[in-house]
Each structure stands twice: as C-alpha cells, then as structure tokens.
Design a protein around this motif. Structure first.
Motif, PDB file in Angstrom:
ATOM      1  N   PRO A  49      36.547  26.147  38.260  1.00 60.59           N
ATOM      2  CA  PRO A  49      35.208  25.573  38.108  1.00 60.59           C
ATOM      3  C   PRO A  49      35.047  24.193  38.711  1.00 60.59           C
ATOM      4  N   GLY A  50      36.121  23.438  38.877  1.00 55.30           N
ATOM      5  CA  GLY A  50      36.033  22.079  39.399  1.00 55.30           C
ATOM      6  C   GLY A  50      37.061  21.815  40.473  1.00 55.30           C
ATOM      7  N   ASN A  51      37.392  20.549  40.643  1.00 55.01           N
ATOM      8  CA  ASN A  51      38.363  20.172  41.666  1.00 55.01           C
ATOM      9  C   ASN A  51      39.807  20.242  41.183  1.00 55.01           C
ATOM     10  N   ASP A  52      40.000  20.379  39.883  1.00 55.24           N
ATOM     11  CA  ASP A  52      41.356  20.397  39.329  1.00 55.24           C
ATOM     12  C   ASP A  52      41.840  21.844  39.230  1.00 55.24           C
ATOM     13  N   PRO A  53      42.865  22.229  39.993  1.00 62.48           N
ATOM     14  CA  PRO A  53      43.362  23.614  39.895  1.00 62.48           C
ATOM     15  C   PRO A  53      43.927  23.950  38.526  1.00 62.48           C
ATOM     16  N   ALA A  54      44.419  22.940  37.784  1.00 67.85           N
ATOM     17  CA  ALA A  54      44.980  23.202  36.460  1.00 67.85           C
ATOM     18  C   ALA A  54      43.914  23.667  35.479  1.00 67.85           C
ATOM     19  N   ARG A  55      42.640  23.449  35.803  1.00 65.51           N
ATOM     20  CA  ARG A  55      41.547  23.875  34.942  1.00 65.51           C
ATOM     21  C   ARG A  55      41.041  25.271  35.285  1.00 65.51           C
ATOM     22  N   SER A  56      41.737  25.965  36.156  1.00 64.34           N
ATOM     23  CA  SER A  56      41.330  27.314  36.534  1.00 64.34           C
ATOM     24  C   SER A  56      41.403  28.251  35.332  1.00 64.34           C
ATOM     25  N   THR A  57      40.601  29.299  35.384  1.00 63.76           N
ATOM     26  CA  THR A  57      40.559  30.273  34.291  1.00 63.76           C
ATOM     27  C   THR A  57      40.853  31.659  34.837  1.00 63.76           C
ATOM     28  N   VAL A  58      41.310  32.536  33.962  1.00 62.33           N
ATOM     29  CA  VAL A  58      41.630  33.911  34.324  1.00 62.33           C
ATOM     30  C   VAL A  58      40.777  34.850  33.473  1.00 62.33           C
ATOM     31  N   HIS A  59      40.257  35.887  34.100  1.00 62.64           N
ATOM     32  CA  HIS A  59      39.359  36.834  33.437  1.00 62.64           C
ATOM     33  C   HIS A  59      39.788  38.247  33.802  1.00 62.64           C
ATOM     34  N   VAL A  60      39.732  39.142  32.831  1.00 56.92           N
ATOM     35  CA  VAL A  60      40.062  40.546  33.057  1.00 56.92           C
ATOM     36  C   VAL A  60      38.789  41.275  33.451  1.00 56.92           C
ATOM     37  N   THR A  61      38.833  42.001  34.567  1.00 54.38           N
ATOM     38  CA  THR A  61      37.670  42.730  35.059  1.00 54.38           C
ATOM     39  C   THR A  61      37.585  44.109  34.405  1.00 54.38           C
ATOM     40  N   GLY A  62      36.512  44.812  34.700  1.00 51.96           N
ATOM     41  CA  GLY A  62      36.366  46.167  34.191  1.00 51.96           C
ATOM     42  C   GLY A  62      37.457  47.091  34.696  1.00 51.96           C
ATOM     43  N   ALA A  63      37.840  46.929  35.966  1.00 52.37           N
ATOM     44  CA  ALA A  63      38.935  47.733  36.503  1.00 52.37           C
ATOM     45  C   ALA A  63      40.242  47.408  35.805  1.00 52.37           C
ATOM     46  N   GLY A  64      40.435  46.157  35.421  1.00 44.80           N
ATOM     47  CA  GLY A  64      41.664  45.777  34.740  1.00 44.80           C
ATOM     48  C   GLY A  64      41.759  46.357  33.346  1.00 44.80           C
ATOM     49  N   ARG A  65      40.643  46.592  32.693  1.00 39.96           N
ATOM     50  CA  ARG A  65      40.695  47.175  31.351  1.00 39.96           C
ATOM     51  C   ARG A  65      41.120  48.636  31.399  1.00 39.96           C
ATOM     52  N   ALA A  66      40.848  49.308  32.505  1.00 37.57           N
ATOM     53  CA  ALA A  66      41.322  50.688  32.673  1.00 37.57           C
ATOM     54  C   ALA A  66      42.707  50.677  33.302  1.00 37.57           C
ATOM     55  N   ALA A  67      42.840  50.025  34.454  1.00 39.24           N
ATOM     56  CA  ALA A  67      44.122  49.775  35.127  1.00 39.24           C
ATOM     57  C   ALA A  67      45.038  50.983  35.148  1.00 39.24           C
ATOM     58  N   PRO A  68      44.681  52.042  35.869  1.00 35.00           N
ATOM     59  CA  PRO A  68      45.584  53.198  35.920  1.00 35.00           C
ATOM     60  C   PRO A  68      46.696  52.998  36.949  1.00 35.00           C
ATOM     61  N   GLY A  69      47.824  53.623  36.707  1.00 35.73           N
ATOM     62  CA  GLY A  69      48.899  53.665  37.688  1.00 35.73           C
ATOM     63  C   GLY A  69      49.671  52.389  37.885  1.00 35.73           C
ATOM     64  N   LEU A  70      49.653  51.467  36.941  1.00 35.60           N
ATOM     65  CA  LEU A  70      50.422  50.240  37.083  1.00 35.60           C
ATOM     66  C   LEU A  70      51.886  50.480  36.717  1.00 35.60           C
ATOM     67  N   THR A  71      52.758  49.721  37.343  1.00 37.69           N
ATOM     68  CA  THR A  71      54.177  49.776  36.977  1.00 37.69           C
ATOM     69  C   THR A  71      54.361  49.103  35.613  1.00 37.69           C
ATOM     70  N   PRO A  72      55.474  49.361  34.936  1.00 39.32           N
ATOM     71  CA  PRO A  72      55.668  48.749  33.606  1.00 39.32           C
ATOM     72  C   PRO A  72      55.580  47.226  33.618  1.00 39.32           C
ATOM     73  N   TYR A  73      56.149  46.575  34.630  1.00 46.20           N
ATOM     74  CA  TYR A  73      56.105  45.110  34.616  1.00 46.20           C
ATOM     75  C   TYR A  73      54.716  44.600  34.985  1.00 46.20           C
ATOM     76  N   GLU A  74      53.984  45.321  35.814  1.00 39.51           N
ATOM     77  CA  GLU A  74      52.590  44.941  36.087  1.00 39.51           C
ATOM     78  C   GLU A  74      51.749  45.085  34.827  1.00 39.51           C
ATOM     79  N   GLN A  75      51.987  46.151  34.082  1.00 39.73           N
ATOM     80  CA  GLN A  75      51.260  46.339  32.832  1.00 39.73           C
ATOM     81  C   GLN A  75      51.614  45.260  31.827  1.00 39.73           C
ATOM     82  N   ARG A  76      52.855  44.827  31.834  1.00 36.74           N
ATOM     83  CA  ARG A  76      53.286  43.760  30.925  1.00 36.74           C
ATOM     84  C   ARG A  76      52.525  42.464  31.223  1.00 36.74           C
ATOM     85  N   VAL A  77      52.431  42.115  32.495  1.00 36.26           N
ATOM     86  CA  VAL A  77      51.703  40.896  32.868  1.00 36.26           C
ATOM     87  C   VAL A  77      50.234  41.024  32.515  1.00 36.26           C
ATOM     88  N   LEU A  78      49.647  42.181  32.791  1.00 31.35           N
ATOM     89  CA  LEU A  78      48.234  42.383  32.494  1.00 31.35           C
ATOM     90  C   LEU A  78      47.987  42.342  30.988  1.00 31.35           C
TER      91      LEU A  78
END
Length: 525
Positions: free
Chosen positions: A85-114
C-alpha cells in the motif's frame, strides 16, 4: 595378553575399521559437481517448482528461503495476492484469492505454505510479517516438515536420492555397536557390575551412530546435477539485473515466477528476508487482536529487580539487601587505621595489607547478602577470591587503598553502596507490600512465550490486550500449563512484580501446523 585385554584391543580395532569404512563411504557418495549452464531466462515448459529448486541451489544441503519462494510462486499462479500500500515493503499484505481457496493439485509443501497464509489471513488479508511464527519450536517443526515434503518431491522427480543406500546405512549402524559388545564383555570379565558394562558398551555405539546420523542426507542424481546447472544459468541471468536483489514481494505482479525462482536461488535478498516463515522478530510481533492488524513492540524486563517474585521471595531479597547495607555500614564505622600495616613493615604475605583488609570487608558483606538471598553457590567463592585480588596485589606505602584504610569513617564509595542497597531493600519491601493487594484481571491474546535460564525461573509471557502498540512481558510461573501462543486468556496479575498469579483459558490456540480443517459434510451452519 589376557582375554580381557584382547577384548579391549579388539573393540578399539573395530572402531578404527568402522571409521575407515565410514570415511570411504563418505568419499564414495560425495555430491557431484554442478556445471553451471549459460546465462538464460528460460524456465522451461514443465520446470521444477521453486521449492525444489531451492534444494538444488543449496547443493542438496538445505531448503533456505523455500517457503518464501513457494509463497511467491503461489502469488504468480494466482492463488494468493501480495499488495504494497505504501513505500515500505515491510508493510505489504498477503491475501488469499478465490482460486487459492480451492487450490486443486498442489504439492504437499505448497499446500502447507498456503494453509499457513490462509490461517493468518482469516479476515481478508494479513501483513507479511504476520506469517512468521511466534514460537521457536513450532517454527522449527513446521520448517522440518516442509523440508521433508520438498525432499520427497525432489526424489519423485528423480533429482535427489539418499546419500547412503539403505543396506549400507543399516550395516554401518549395526556394526557400530559391535565394539561396545566387546567392551561390555571385557568389563564383566574384569569383575565389574553389569550396569557399568552397559554404560561402557553403549558409549561407542552411541558416538558412532551420532556420526552416521550427521552424515545421512541427500545427494544429487545425474538428472539433478543437470537441472542444477540449468538453474545456475538462470541465477546468472537474474544476477545481471542490478535492481533484482532489492525487489519487494509485491513486484511478483511484474516479474511473475522469476521472483520466486530468484528467491529460491538466493538472488532476491530483500524478499527472502521479509517473507519469513521462522520464529520472527521477538521484539516486534504482528497482532490482529482487537479487529485490525498492527505491529506490537515488546519489552522484556530482564534486569528489573523483583520481576516474577513471590511475596516471600521479595522479603528475602529485602533482607539480603539490608544485610549488605548493614554489613558495609558496620565495617565502615568500626574500621580503625591500626587494622592495617604498611607494606614495608611486614613481609609480602601479610594478611593486614590495606587493600586486603578493605576487600575482605566489602566482599564479606556481599557474601552475607548472597547467603540470606539463597543465591550462594560453589562458584561464588571463586568470584569472591577474584574480587579480592586487586587489593591483595597492591604493594607499597602509598596508593588509594592505603589512603582509604587510613580514612576515618565511611568512604564516599561505601556511602554510595550503603545508600544503593538500602534503597534496594526499601524497594523490595514496597513491592512485597503491594503484592498484598488484590490482583488485577486482564484479558488478551498470547503473542509469545519464552523460557528463561533455570528450570524454576518464570517464563516470559507477552500478552496483547488490544489497547496499545507497546507491551511489557509478564512473568509466568514455570509450573503453569495449558497456555500456548495464539490463545486468548484471562490473567490475574500483580503489576508490581508483573507476575501472573492465575490464568484462565478463554479460547484455545490454533492447532500445531496451522492446518485449516475443512468443515464436515452435513454439519450445521
């Protein structure tokens, strides 16, 4: 040579043979040399995921920045979104999208991070700093499981394999205990107890097994070396971009999967540092307690007198400080010049040196205080002996110690020490009086819990009450159970000593692993 001696020498010879065989096995299973390919920006039609590339880029020894690289790869593929939102990268935010809530076919470690991101971004989004764990053990367990899943994926793709074949590792492990059997037999034949034989027999096996365990790991396959060379070429191409190492996480919208691969290969230093899946910053923790995300700064009162003490402990410390003040005062008032002699009037070993007499009085007062406080240990005498050395080695008829010993009445340094210990005794007495008040009740979320040195020492409990961005840790008794980071608790506390007197669980913390469980079919809403 007796049979007992033969057994001892035979066991020693077997240990030498085992070490030689172990060394040959290490030499035979060394990792191959990665030949970097030409600098290229080609990723390929079916490339390895960034998590696996982090294993290849670290020469099969670790998966540093694999979690951050996987998160960026999920963002490049549209499962999560990173915003600045601003000039400071440390203030960045992460959001889960609609595709991420379904997220088919991910590997176990990808699913762990998600799953970790989903667990933190429960209210639409979360600061990237909130992804970090608040507990060291929890972070270590999560990252260890992530590494195992990445290694399994690399083996499945034919890029990695066990360093030692299964038969070789079992043979080395079994043979490592044979010398101990010979040693144990020799101990029994020598007329010693069975318990001693077991201890001596287990020692070499335990040491050799430890060496074997440290060597077990991964090594490259021919295909893995080839693919590692390709990714080394991509690293060279990314490194040629001078601004690439300082790209913020949100730049994944422009650089796509290149930012993920650059993080996996250690090129993007800024992004890899900001997207941490470790235990995080112990003095700055993101909290959403109260409805909105905010950074909470934490103070740890490590040097605060009386922190975490009970009423009886405060009275004991007050008595100890009073004893030190009284001892120094008595020594300063009763001291006479004739207690000492000039160095030239006596032999060099005289116990009436001015420096030694003064040091003995001061150190003796301190030792009395330690005894009353219950802090006297064996090593205390060693420290007392060292504290008397400066005065003991002073020689001559002139100097500070000689002038001080001839001074009538308390010295300025003694007056300062008496005043300091007297004030400390009054402080502890005041805290003990305040402890008689009814404890206050506070409610909040546990941000961190940290142990202190000593099994009986109170632990640090950091509570976010939702009303301020600066908090001071409380002292939680070591025997307290059932409280974990992330839990909401109701505490009865004494503010003078910042001690938790009792704790009531309001809401349990999220289970280990931060796995978000899907609702059961047919469950009522």
């Amino acid at each position: 040579m007796t049979l007992t001696e033969q057994l001892y020498w035979g066991g020693a010879a077997l240990i030498v043979l085992w070490l030689v065989a172990f060394g040959l096995a290490l030499a035979a299973t060394r990792n191959g040399v990665v030949t970097p390919g030409p600098a290229t920006q080609e990723i390929g039609a079916d490339p390895e995921p960034p998590g696996v590339v982090s294993l290849l880029g670290n020469h099969w020894r670790g998966v540093e920045h694999a979690a951050a690289a996987t998160l960026l790869d999920l963002a490049a593929r549209g499962f999560v979104e990173l915003r600045q939102p601003g000039n400071d990268p440390a203030r960045s935010t992460v959001h889960v999208t609609g595709a991420g809530r379904a997220a088919p076919g991910l590997t176990p470690y990808e699913q762990r991070v998600l799953d970790r991101v989903t667990a933190r971004a429960v209210n639409g989004g979360a600061p990237i700093g909130a992804i970090a764990f608040r507990d060291d053990k929890r972070a270590a367990a999560w990252n260890a499981a992530l590494r195992q899943e990445i290694v399994a994926e690399a083996r499945l793709r034919g890029l990695s394999r066990y360093r030692f074949p299964l038969l070789l590792s079992r043979a080395l492990m079994a043979s490592g205990f044979v010398p101990g059997v010979l040693f144990a037999a020799a101990v029994v034949m020598g007329g010693h107890s069975v318990r001693g034989a077991v201890l001596i027999g287990a020692a070499p096996g335990g040491a050799l097994t430890f060496l074997l365990g440290k060597a077990l790991g991964e090594r490259a396959t021919p295909k893995g070396l080839e693919r590692a060379g390709h990714w080394a070429g991509l690293r060279a191409w990314l490194t040629a971009h001078e601004d690439f190492p300082q790209l913020p996480p949100a730049s994944v919208a422009v650089w796509d999967r290149y930012l993920a691969y650059g993080t996996a290969l250690g090129v993007t230093s800024l992004t890899g540092r900001l997207l941490g899946f470790d235990s995080g910053d112990r003095r700055r923790v993101w909290s959403s307690y109260g409805g909105t995300w905010r950074p909470v700064r934490i103070r740890y009162p490590r040097l605060r007198p009386g922190f975490g003490c009970s009423t009886s402990g405060l009275l004991q410390f007050a008595a100890a400080a009073g004893v030190v003040a009284a001892g120094l005062c008595a020594f300063a008032v009763l001291r006479q010049p004739d207690w000492t002699v000039a160095a030239h009037a006596q032999s060099g070993g005289s116990l009436r040196r001015p420096g030694l007499v003064l040091s003995a009085g001061w150190v003796g007062s301190a030792l009395l205080g330690l005894v009353v406080a219950g802090k006297f240990r064996r090593w205390t005498l060693v420290l007392a002996f060292l504290a008397m050395m400066p005065g003991n080695f002073v020689s001559g008829s002139h100097g500070w110690f000689v002038d001080a010993a001839a001074h009538k009445g308390p010295l300025p340094v003694e007056l300062a020490a008496i005043a300091a210990f007297g004030a400390l005794a009054a402080y502890f007495l005041a805290l003990a009086f305040l402890e008689r008040r009814e404890p206050d009740t506070i409610t909040g979320e546990v941000l961190r819990m940290e142990s202190r040195k000593g099994k009986r020492a109170a632990r640090f409990l950091v509570l976010d009450e939702g009303t301020t961005d600066l908090t001071t840790a409380w002292a939680l008794p070591a025997a307290s159970q059932g409280i974990a980071t992330g839990a909401q608790v109701r505490l009865r506390v004494s503010r003078g000593t910042r001690t938790v007197r009792s704790a009531e669980l309001v809401r349990s913390a999220m289970p280990e692993g931060d796995r978000v469980k899907a609702p059961k079919q047919g469950a009522s809403s």
